[in-house]
Motif scaffolding. Structure first.
Motif, short mmCIF file in Angstrom:
data_model
loop_
_atom_site.label_atom_id
_atom_site.label_comp_id
_atom_site.label_asym_id
_atom_site.label_seq_id
_atom_site.Cartn_x
_atom_site.Cartn_y
_atom_site.Cartn_z
N GLY A 93 0.79 -1.23 0.00
CA GLY A 93 0.00 0.00 0.00
C GLY A 93 0.82 1.27 0.00
N SER A 94 2.11 1.18 -0.34
CA SER A 94 2.98 2.34 -0.19
C SER A 94 3.06 3.15 -1.48
N LEU A 95 2.60 4.41 -1.41
CA LEU A 95 2.72 5.31 -2.57
C LEU A 95 4.19 5.56 -2.88
N VAL A 96 5.02 5.63 -1.82
CA VAL A 96 6.44 5.91 -2.04
C VAL A 96 7.10 4.79 -2.86
N SER A 97 6.75 3.55 -2.57
CA SER A 97 7.34 2.43 -3.33
C SER A 97 6.94 2.53 -4.80
N TRP A 98 5.72 2.98 -5.06
CA TRP A 98 5.24 3.14 -6.44
C TRP A 98 5.99 4.28 -7.13
N ILE A 99 6.20 5.39 -6.40
CA ILE A 99 6.94 6.52 -6.97
C ILE A 99 8.35 6.08 -7.37
N GLN A 100 8.96 5.24 -6.55
CA GLN A 100 10.31 4.74 -6.90
C GLN A 100 10.28 4.02 -8.24
N GLN A 298 12.22 9.70 4.08
CA GLN A 298 13.31 8.81 3.64
C GLN A 298 13.59 8.98 2.15
N LEU A 299 12.53 9.17 1.36
CA LEU A 299 12.71 9.36 -0.09
C LEU A 299 13.53 10.63 -0.35
N LEU A 300 13.16 11.72 0.34
CA LEU A 300 13.90 12.98 0.14
C LEU A 300 15.34 12.84 0.62
N GLU A 301 15.52 12.19 1.78
CA GLU A 301 16.89 12.02 2.30
C GLU A 301 17.74 11.23 1.33
N SER A 302 17.16 10.17 0.76
CA SER A 302 17.94 9.30 -0.13
C SER A 302 18.37 10.05 -1.40
#
Ligand SMILES: [Zn+2]
Length: 484
Positions: A93-100, A298-302
């Motif tokens: 259910g993670s939008l962030v994983s999809w954005i990756q 975490q996405l921004l930090e990475s």
């Protein structure tokens, strides 16, 4: 309709009849007729009342058991992702994983590809969508939305090939923006446009898209404000064709620093531009807004884009208050808007809520707050979002998804969301969204199965039919693969 209101040069006219005509701005007309003159609608009414008044030598083209309705308007799409063969999966259910996965997709294909936008536009047309609110990557040119649509065969030239829309000559003194030099460092990478030749389209021609081309702006670093303003200036200096308006799309609360969002909204107000903003899309986003923590941090930090003190201590209502200062705005998704935030939208009718039904289902969100929004008379319009989260750009399938998910909402109201309300949301209500004299001759024709003869709305929403054909600016087209 009086006879005197009809001009008399028959070559300019096209009369279409069918069992049902859905003007949207007025009740459905059984045995209806739509009279077109060149690129505009001149009259809509009952067939038997209008036939005696048609100009000489304009035999009606009868579609029989069919439904004629305004062409659909897709208020939220990212045509640049139209090369995704299927939606990317959403892990846990993670939008962030999809954005990756979207980022990886863009990297794998070599960045922005203009022919993908063209392909997406062609797919929209095939499904009877003649206007879009597209989120355009920096570097996208209005020319990328051009197609060459071959008029339908078997229709007299005088009825099928009217004046081409005016095209603005490219201004060679204006440098096309190079997205690499204007994107903040560390942002989602967008290499130079590839020079892949255009594929052999079903309708090779130079017809531009209608709607709004929203420049996508990703700017989480406050120190990049000057570059964002330069990016906007270059975008607006491009020559836009008459049928494609510019707009601004600061991407989302987690990719645009609040101080930069303020400047973008100032630009929208100054230049009278519509704005589109993804908001309250996921629980991860709400956590990020509130605490500055979670997967988005975490996405921004990475990517080297996190700075202390920029994000956090906010709610969607804080963003809505800012966005309301734009002359017109699309609040994209809003899946998790609170009652107070819906109340705010109800008080600001220049802001519309964009529901992307099949994308919403793809991410597995809780039921969309559609009934709450409609109870408040908020303008809710529809979008597919991109093929990265939706299997195709067939907007009618999203209307059908609304019908299945909300069986108490009248089908007429669902159709209005993708026609007249959508036109208002994009600023196109003077030309599109309903079959009314003076509006553009943009319409789509669907088959009417025998079991739905008395209910055209159910025929559209309860079947899985495809358009028989569509008309765009008075040009008649047989869509490819119209029947499966
Ligand atoms: Zn989107």
């Amino acid at each position: 309709m009086s006879e005197s209101c009809l001009p008399h040069k028959s070559d300019d006219f096209l009369a279409l009849t069918a069992r049902w005509v859905l003007p949207i701005a007025q009740p459905a007309i059984e045995d209806g007729l739509v009279l077109l003159r060149r690129s505009k609608i001149v009259a809509v009414g009952k067939r038997r009342q209008m036939l005696p008044h048609l100009p000489p030598k304009v035999p009606p083209r009868d579609f029989g058991e069919a439904v004629i309705l305004p062409a659909l308007i897709n208020c939220h799409v990212h045509l640049e992702l139209s090369d995704c063969p299927r939606p990317f999966p959403v892990e846990s259910g993670s939008l962030v994983s999809w954005i990756q996965k979207v980022i990886e997709h863009r990297q794998a294909r070599g960045g922005y590809r203009p022919e993908v936008v063209t392909r997406g536009w062609e797919e929209c047309l095939r499904y009877g969508v003649t206007a879009v609110g597209d989120i355009a990557q920096p570097g996208t040119s209005p020319k990328d939305y051009h197609l060459n649509i071959r008029p339908a065969e078997g229709i007299p030239t005088s009825q099928r090939s009217f004046e081409p829309p005016p095209q603005t000559a490219p201004d060679k003194s204006v440098q096309k923006p190079h997205h690499e030099s204007h994107l903040p460092e560390g942002d989602i990478p967008l290499p130079q446009a590839a020079s892949t030749p255009s594929p052999d389209w079903a309708y090779p021609d130079t017809t531009p898209a209608k709607g709004v081309m929203f420049l996508e702006i990703i700017a989480p670093l406050e120190e990049k404000a000057a570059q964002v303003l330069e990016q906007i200036e270059l975008f607006l200096r491009q020559p836009f064709p008459e049928d494609l308006f510019p707009g601004l799309a600061p991407h989302a609360p987690y990719t645009v620093a609040p101080t930069i969002l303020e400047k973008i909204i100032e630009q929208a107000a100054q230049h009278k531009l519509p704005i589109a903003f993804h908001l309250a899309e996921s629980r991860e986003e709400l956590q990020f807004l509130r605490e500055g923590q979670g997967p988005f941090r975490q996405l921004l930090e990475s990517r080297g884009l996190w700075r202390e003190g920029v994000f956090g201590r906010r709610r969607p209502i804080d963003y809505l208050r800012r966005l309301a200062q734009a002359p017109r705005g699309l609040i994209v998704h809003g899946n998790y808007l609170a009652d107070e935030e819906l109340d705010f939208l109800a008080d600001h009718p220049h802001l519309s809520l964009v529901y992307c039904p099949r994308t919403h289902r793809h991410f597995g969100h809780p039921p969309y707050p559609l009934e709450k929004a409609l109870e408040r008379n908020i303008r809710v319009v529809l979008g597919t979002d991109s093929r990265a989260s939706c299997p195709d750009l067939n907007l009618m399938e999203d209307l059908r998804e609304v019908g299945r998910s909300f069986p108490t909402i009248p089908p007429f109201q669902i159709l209005r969301m993708a026609t007249l309300d959508a036109a208002v949301a994009l600023g196109w209500e003077h030309r599109l969204g309903s079959l009314e004299p003076g509006k553009d001759a943009d319409l789509v024709i669907y088959p009417l199965p025998p079991e739905y003869r008395s209910d055209p709305h159910a025929a559209l929403l309860s079947t899985s039919s495809h358009p028989l054909t569509f008309v765009r600016s008075g040009n008649f087209h047989p869509p490819r693969n119209s029947r499966r």
